[in-house]
Motif scaffolding. Structure first.
Motif, mmCIF file in Angstrom:
data_model
loop_
_atom_site.group_PDB
_atom_site.id
_atom_site.type_symbol
_atom_site.label_atom_id
_atom_site.label_comp_id
_atom_site.label_asym_id
_atom_site.label_seq_id
_atom_site.Cartn_x
_atom_site.Cartn_y
_atom_site.Cartn_z
ATOM 1 N N CYS A 1 50.668 66.523 36.564
ATOM 2 C CA CYS A 1 51.498 66.321 35.372
ATOM 3 C C CYS A 1 52.268 65.012 35.440
ATOM 4 O O CYS A 1 52.371 64.278 34.447
ATOM 5 N N ASP A 2 52.802 64.707 36.605
ATOM 6 C CA ASP A 2 53.560 63.470 36.768
ATOM 7 C C ASP A 2 52.648 62.245 36.644
ATOM 8 O O ASP A 2 53.026 61.246 36.026
ATOM 9 N N ALA A 3 51.444 62.326 37.214
ATOM 10 C CA ALA A 3 50.502 61.206 37.117
ATOM 11 C C ALA A 3 50.064 60.967 35.679
ATOM 12 O O ALA A 3 49.777 59.821 35.292
ATOM 13 N N ALA A 4 50.035 62.035 34.875
ATOM 14 C CA ALA A 4 49.639 61.902 33.469
ATOM 15 C C ALA A 4 50.811 61.493 32.580
ATOM 16 O O ALA A 4 50.642 61.361 31.364
ATOM 17 N N GLY A 5 51.987 61.299 33.178
ATOM 18 C CA GLY A 5 53.142 60.869 32.411
ATOM 19 C C GLY A 5 53.772 61.961 31.568
ATOM 20 O O GLY A 5 54.380 61.675 30.536
ATOM 21 N N ARG A 6 53.647 63.211 32.006
ATOM 22 C CA ARG A 6 54.197 64.315 31.237
ATOM 23 C C ARG A 6 55.702 64.443 31.448
ATOM 24 O O ARG A 6 56.240 64.042 32.476
ATOM 25 N N ASP A 7 56.365 65.013 30.462
ATOM 26 C CA ASP A 7 57.812 65.204 30.481
ATOM 27 C C ASP A 7 58.135 66.436 31.327
ATOM 28 O O ASP A 7 57.935 67.565 30.889
ATOM 29 N N LEU A 8 58.658 66.210 32.529
ATOM 30 C CA LEU A 8 58.938 67.322 33.434
ATOM 31 C C LEU A 8 60.139 68.149 32.968
ATOM 32 O O LEU A 8 60.199 69.354 33.228
ATOM 33 N N VAL A 9 61.076 67.517 32.289
ATOM 34 C CA VAL A 9 62.222 68.270 31.765
ATOM 35 C C VAL A 9 61.750 69.259 30.713
ATOM 36 O O VAL A 9 62.146 70.421 30.700
ATOM 37 N N ARG B 1 67.198 77.890 36.139
ATOM 38 C CA ARG B 1 68.376 77.442 35.404
ATOM 39 C C ARG B 1 69.291 76.595 36.286
ATOM 40 O O ARG B 1 69.830 75.577 35.838
ATOM 41 N N GLU B 2 69.458 77.003 37.527
ATOM 42 C CA GLU B 2 70.324 76.256 38.438
ATOM 43 C C GLU B 2 69.777 74.853 38.714
ATOM 44 O O GLU B 2 70.536 73.902 38.906
ATOM 45 N N GLY B 3 68.455 74.715 38.738
ATOM 46 C CA GLY B 3 67.868 73.405 39.019
ATOM 47 C C GLY B 3 67.715 72.521 37.803
ATOM 48 O O GLY B 3 67.304 71.365 37.925
ATOM 49 N N GLU B 4 68.059 73.039 36.635
ATOM 50 C CA GLU B 4 67.858 72.288 35.399
ATOM 51 C C GLU B 4 68.672 70.995 35.379
ATOM 52 O O GLU B 4 68.180 69.942 34.966
ATOM 53 N N GLY B 5 69.918 71.069 35.831
ATOM 54 C CA GLY B 5 70.770 69.885 35.811
ATOM 55 C C GLY B 5 70.231 68.770 36.699
ATOM 56 O O GLY B 5 70.247 67.594 36.330
ATOM 57 N N GLY B 6 69.740 69.127 37.881
ATOM 58 C CA GLY B 6 69.197 68.123 38.783
ATOM 59 C C GLY B 6 67.956 67.451 38.231
ATOM 60 O O GLY B 6 67.749 66.247 38.425
ATOM 61 N N LYS C 1 67.265 67.068 35.011
ATOM 62 C CA LYS C 1 67.637 66.252 33.853
ATOM 63 C C LYS C 1 68.378 64.986 34.248
ATOM 64 O O LYS C 1 68.119 63.908 33.704
ATOM 65 N N ARG C 2 69.300 65.112 35.196
ATOM 66 C CA ARG C 2 70.188 63.992 35.495
ATOM 67 C C ARG C 2 69.987 63.391 36.877
ATOM 68 O O ARG C 2 70.648 62.429 37.235
ATOM 69 N N GLY C 3 69.091 63.967 37.671
ATOM 70 C CA GLY C 3 68.872 63.452 39.020
ATOM 71 C C GLY C 3 68.101 62.139 39.022
ATOM 72 O O GLY C 3 67.397 61.803 38.060
ATOM 73 N N LEU C 4 68.229 61.395 40.106
ATOM 74 C CA LEU C 4 67.539 60.110 40.212
ATOM 75 C C LEU C 4 66.053 60.300 40.495
ATOM 76 O O LEU C 4 65.233 59.495 40.060
ATOM 77 N N ALA C 5 65.702 61.343 41.217
ATOM 78 C CA ALA C 5 64.298 61.612 41.558
ATOM 79 C C ALA C 5 63.847 62.843 40.781
ATOM 80 O O ALA C 5 63.906 63.966 41.290
ATOM 81 N N GLU C 6 63.397 62.636 39.566
ATOM 82 C CA GLU C 6 63.062 63.750 38.678
ATOM 83 C C GLU C 6 61.952 64.620 39.246
ATOM 84 O O GLU C 6 62.052 65.853 39.256
ATOM 85 N N LYS C 7 60.893 63.989 39.729
ATOM 86 C CA LYS C 7 59.757 64.753 40.232
ATOM 87 C C LYS C 7 60.143 65.580 41.451
ATOM 88 O O LYS C 7 59.790 66.772 41.544
ATOM 89 N N ASN D 1 63.116 66.638 42.366
ATOM 90 C CA ASN D 1 64.020 67.705 41.957
ATOM 91 C C ASN D 1 63.264 68.831 41.257
ATOM 92 O O ASN D 1 63.592 70.011 41.418
ATOM 93 N N PHE D 2 62.256 68.467 40.493
ATOM 94 C CA PHE D 2 61.456 69.474 39.792
ATOM 95 C C PHE D 2 60.668 70.317 40.788
ATOM 96 O O PHE D 2 60.625 71.549 40.680
ATOM 97 N N GLU D 3 60.049 69.665 41.754
ATOM 98 C CA GLU D 3 59.298 70.392 42.777
ATOM 99 C C GLU D 3 60.208 71.328 43.569
ATOM 100 O O GLU D 3 59.863 72.489 43.814
ATOM 101 N N VAL D 4 61.374 70.821 43.966
ATOM 102 C CA VAL D 4 62.312 71.635 44.747
ATOM 103 C C VAL D 4 62.783 72.832 43.927
ATOM 104 O O VAL D 4 62.920 73.944 44.448
ATOM 105 N N THR D 5 63.008 72.612 42.637
ATOM 106 C CA THR D 5 63.438 73.706 41.768
ATOM 107 C C THR D 5 62.398 74.808 41.710
ATOM 108 O O THR D 5 62.713 76.005 41.816
#
Length: 223
Positions: free
Chosen positions: A115-123, A168-173, A175-181, A183-187
Protein backbone atom coordinates in the motif's frame (compact mmCIF):
# COMPACT_ATOMS: atom_id res chain seq x y z
CA UNK A 1 -19.23 21.52 9.21
CA UNK A 2 -17.25 22.74 12.25
CA UNK A 3 -19.77 24.22 14.71
CA UNK A 4 -17.17 24.41 17.47
CA UNK A 5 -15.41 27.16 15.50
CA UNK A 6 -18.45 29.46 15.50
CA UNK A 7 -18.32 32.23 18.10
CA UNK A 8 -20.75 31.85 21.01
CA UNK A 9 -22.20 35.30 20.27
CA UNK A 10 -23.21 34.02 16.83
CA UNK A 11 -24.45 30.64 18.04
CA UNK A 12 -26.79 32.35 20.52
CA UNK A 13 -28.48 34.13 17.59
CA UNK A 14 -28.84 31.05 15.41
CA UNK A 15 -31.15 28.06 15.24
CA UNK A 16 -29.09 24.93 14.81
CA UNK A 17 -30.07 21.88 12.79
CA UNK A 18 -27.94 18.78 13.21
CA UNK A 19 -27.66 16.72 10.02
CA UNK A 20 -26.60 13.09 10.29
CA UNK A 21 -24.22 11.44 7.79
CA UNK A 22 -26.01 9.98 4.79
CA UNK A 23 -25.65 6.19 4.39
CA UNK A 24 -23.29 5.09 1.62
CA UNK A 25 -26.09 3.18 -0.12
CA UNK A 26 -28.15 6.34 -0.58
CA UNK A 27 -25.12 8.28 -1.80
CA UNK A 28 -24.33 5.60 -4.38
CA UNK A 29 -27.95 5.62 -5.60
CA UNK A 30 -27.92 9.39 -5.99
CA UNK A 31 -24.56 9.41 -7.76
CA UNK A 32 -25.80 6.74 -10.16
CA UNK A 33 -28.80 8.92 -11.04
CA UNK A 34 -26.51 11.89 -11.68
CA UNK A 35 -24.13 9.82 -13.80
CA UNK A 36 -26.98 8.42 -15.88
CA UNK A 37 -28.47 11.88 -16.44
CA UNK A 38 -25.08 13.22 -17.54
CA UNK A 39 -24.28 10.26 -19.78
CA UNK A 40 -21.40 9.06 -17.62
CA UNK A 41 -20.42 5.39 -17.39
CA UNK A 42 -19.55 4.91 -13.71
CA UNK A 43 -18.77 1.53 -12.21
CA UNK A 44 -20.75 0.68 -9.05
CA UNK A 45 -17.43 -0.04 -7.32
CA UNK A 46 -16.18 3.43 -8.28
CA UNK A 47 -19.30 5.07 -6.86
CA UNK A 48 -18.91 3.01 -3.68
CA UNK A 49 -15.36 4.32 -3.32
CA UNK A 50 -16.58 7.88 -3.77
CA UNK A 51 -19.28 7.35 -1.13
CA UNK A 52 -16.69 5.91 1.26
CA UNK A 53 -14.45 8.90 0.67
CA UNK A 54 -17.27 11.40 1.22
CA UNK A 55 -17.90 10.19 4.80
CA UNK A 56 -21.66 10.64 4.62
CA UNK A 57 -21.63 14.01 2.85
CA UNK A 58 -23.71 14.20 -0.32
CA UNK A 59 -22.19 17.51 -1.34
CA UNK A 60 -18.67 16.13 -1.00
CA UNK A 61 -19.64 13.01 -2.94
CA UNK A 62 -20.99 15.08 -5.81
CA UNK A 63 -17.87 17.25 -5.82
CA UNK A 64 -15.64 14.16 -5.96
CA UNK A 65 -17.71 12.71 -8.80
CA UNK A 66 -17.38 16.00 -10.69
CA UNK A 67 -13.61 15.93 -10.21
CA UNK A 68 -13.43 12.35 -11.43
CA UNK A 69 -15.44 13.26 -14.55
CA UNK A 70 -13.02 16.10 -15.23
CA UNK A 71 -10.11 13.71 -14.80
CA UNK A 72 -11.46 10.60 -16.56
CA UNK A 73 -14.04 11.88 -19.02
CA UNK A 74 -17.22 9.88 -19.62
CA UNK A 75 -15.96 6.65 -18.01
CA UNK A 76 -15.17 6.43 -14.30
CA UNK A 77 -13.76 3.18 -12.92
CA UNK A 78 -12.72 2.01 -9.47
CA UNK A 79 -8.96 2.01 -10.27
CA UNK A 80 -9.28 5.64 -11.38
CA UNK A 81 -10.79 6.70 -8.04
CA UNK A 82 -8.24 4.67 -6.08
CA UNK A 83 -5.36 6.20 -8.01
CA UNK A 84 -6.51 9.81 -7.83
CA UNK A 85 -7.38 9.81 -4.12
CA UNK A 86 -4.89 7.24 -2.86
CA UNK A 87 -7.56 4.90 -1.54
CA UNK A 88 -7.17 1.19 -0.90
CA UNK A 89 -9.74 -1.06 -2.57
CA UNK A 90 -12.41 -2.72 -0.44
CA UNK A 91 -10.90 -6.12 -1.26
CA UNK A 92 -7.46 -5.04 0.01
CA UNK A 93 -8.97 -3.54 3.16
CA UNK A 94 -10.75 -6.83 3.83
CA UNK A 95 -7.53 -8.76 3.20
CA UNK A 96 -5.58 -6.60 5.65
CA UNK A 97 -8.36 -6.88 8.23
CA UNK A 98 -8.26 -10.66 7.86
CA UNK A 99 -4.49 -10.67 8.39
CA UNK A 100 -4.89 -8.60 11.58
CA UNK A 101 -7.66 -10.90 12.81
CA UNK A 102 -5.48 -13.96 12.12
CA UNK A 103 -2.45 -12.37 13.76
CA UNK A 104 -0.37 -12.92 10.61
CA UNK A 105 2.35 -10.35 11.23
CA UNK A 106 4.35 -11.12 8.09
CA UNK A 107 1.26 -10.70 5.93
CA UNK A 108 0.41 -7.43 7.66
CA UNK A 109 3.87 -5.98 6.96
CA UNK A 110 3.77 -7.17 3.34
CA UNK A 111 0.36 -5.61 2.72
CA UNK A 112 1.37 -2.32 4.34
CA UNK A 113 4.53 -2.26 2.20
CA UNK A 114 2.43 -2.77 -0.94
CA UNK A 115 0.00 0.00 0.00
CA UNK A 116 2.79 2.41 0.85
CA UNK A 117 4.68 1.63 -2.38
CA UNK A 118 1.49 2.35 -4.34
CA UNK A 119 1.16 5.73 -2.65
CA UNK A 120 -2.01 4.88 -0.75
CA UNK A 121 -3.35 7.04 2.07
CA UNK A 122 -2.52 5.12 5.25
CA UNK A 123 -4.57 7.45 7.44
CA UNK A 124 -7.62 6.73 5.34
CA UNK A 125 -6.78 3.03 5.37
CA UNK A 126 -6.77 3.06 9.17
CA UNK A 127 -10.23 4.66 9.13
CA UNK A 128 -11.48 2.00 6.72
CA UNK A 129 -10.06 -0.77 8.93
CA UNK A 130 -11.83 0.66 11.95
CA UNK A 131 -15.11 0.58 10.02
CA UNK A 132 -14.56 -3.08 9.10
CA UNK A 133 -13.81 -4.11 12.67
CA UNK A 134 -16.75 -2.10 14.00
CA UNK A 135 -19.05 -3.99 11.62
CA UNK A 136 -17.59 -7.26 12.92
CA UNK A 137 -18.08 -6.08 16.52
CA UNK A 138 -21.76 -5.33 15.88
CA UNK A 139 -22.09 -8.75 14.25
CA UNK A 140 -20.50 -10.40 17.29
CA UNK A 141 -22.90 -8.60 19.63
CA UNK A 142 -25.89 -9.64 17.52
CA UNK A 143 -24.74 -13.27 17.37
CA UNK A 144 -24.11 -13.71 21.07
CA UNK A 145 -20.46 -12.75 21.43
CA UNK A 146 -18.53 -14.04 18.41
CA UNK A 147 -18.11 -13.06 14.74
CA UNK A 148 -16.40 -14.79 11.82
CA UNK A 149 -16.75 -12.00 9.25
CA UNK A 150 -13.00 -11.34 9.12
CA UNK A 151 -11.79 -13.90 6.65
CA UNK A 152 -13.42 -16.75 8.54
CA UNK A 153 -11.42 -15.96 11.71
CA UNK A 154 -13.71 -16.11 14.73
CA UNK A 155 -13.16 -13.27 17.21
CA UNK A 156 -15.07 -12.59 20.40
CA UNK A 157 -16.66 -9.30 21.40
CA UNK A 158 -13.86 -8.74 23.90
CA UNK A 159 -11.16 -9.32 21.28
CA UNK A 160 -12.80 -6.97 18.77
CA UNK A 161 -13.26 -4.29 21.42
CA UNK A 162 -9.60 -4.47 22.41
CA UNK A 163 -8.54 -4.45 18.78
CA UNK A 164 -10.61 -1.38 17.98
CA UNK A 165 -9.31 0.37 21.09
CA UNK A 166 -5.72 -0.25 19.95
CA UNK A 167 -6.46 1.14 16.50
CA UNK A 168 -8.03 4.22 18.06
CA UNK A 169 -5.05 4.79 20.35
CA UNK A 170 -2.64 4.64 17.40
CA UNK A 171 -4.68 6.99 15.25
CA UNK A 172 -2.97 10.14 16.51
CA UNK A 173 0.51 8.80 15.82
CA UNK A 174 -0.41 7.81 12.28
CA UNK A 175 -1.96 11.21 11.54
CA UNK A 176 0.61 13.47 13.16
CA UNK A 177 3.72 11.30 13.49
CA UNK A 178 6.85 11.90 11.44
CA UNK A 179 7.08 8.27 10.29
CA UNK A 180 3.57 7.51 9.06
CA UNK A 181 4.28 4.04 7.72
CA UNK A 182 6.16 2.88 10.83
CA UNK A 183 3.48 4.22 13.12
CA UNK A 184 0.82 2.50 11.03
CA UNK A 185 2.62 -0.84 11.17
CA UNK A 186 3.16 -0.55 14.93
CA UNK A 187 -0.50 0.31 15.42
CA UNK A 188 -1.62 -2.80 13.56
CA UNK A 189 0.86 -5.05 15.38
CA UNK A 190 -0.23 -3.65 18.73
CA UNK A 191 -3.83 -4.28 17.74
CA UNK A 192 -2.93 -7.92 17.10
CA UNK A 193 -1.33 -8.23 20.53
CA UNK A 194 -4.30 -6.49 22.16
CA UNK A 195 -6.75 -8.89 20.55
CA UNK A 196 -4.73 -11.85 21.85
CA UNK A 197 -4.60 -10.53 25.41
CA UNK A 198 -7.20 -11.57 27.95
CA UNK A 199 -8.90 -9.24 30.37
CA UNK A 200 -8.06 -9.91 34.03
CA UNK A 201 -11.70 -9.85 35.09
CA UNK A 202 -12.67 -12.50 32.51
CA UNK A 203 -9.79 -14.73 33.65
CA UNK A 204 -10.85 -14.37 37.27
CA UNK A 205 -14.39 -15.36 36.33
CA UNK A 206 -13.14 -18.46 34.53
CA UNK A 207 -10.88 -19.42 37.45
CA UNK A 208 -13.74 -18.91 39.91
CA UNK A 209 -16.02 -21.09 37.81
CA UNK A 210 -13.37 -23.84 37.66
CA UNK A 211 -12.81 -23.61 41.40
CA UNK A 212 -16.54 -24.00 42.03
CA UNK A 213 -16.77 -26.98 39.69
CA UNK A 214 -13.81 -28.80 41.27
CA UNK A 215 -15.47 -29.69 44.63
CA UNK A 216 -18.58 -30.91 42.83
CA UNK A 217 -16.44 -33.18 40.63
CA UNK A 218 -14.62 -34.57 43.68
CA UNK A 219 -17.89 -35.39 45.41
CA UNK A 220 -19.12 -37.28 42.35
CA UNK A 221 -15.90 -39.36 42.30
CA UNK A 222 -16.31 -40.23 45.99
CA UNK A 223 -19.90 -41.22 45.43
Amino acid sequence: TDPQKVLPTLVSRCQRFGLKPIPDELIVTRLQLIATAEGIQADPAALACIARLADGGMRDAQSILDQMISFCGTTVTEPDVLEVYGLVSAAQVAELAGAVAAGDQRRIVALVDACDAAGRDLVRLLTDLQAVFRTALLDAIARGGRSDQLGGIALTTEQLTRLLDALREGEGGVKRGLAEKINFEVTLLRAVEASRARAIDSLLKELTALAEEAPAADEKKKA
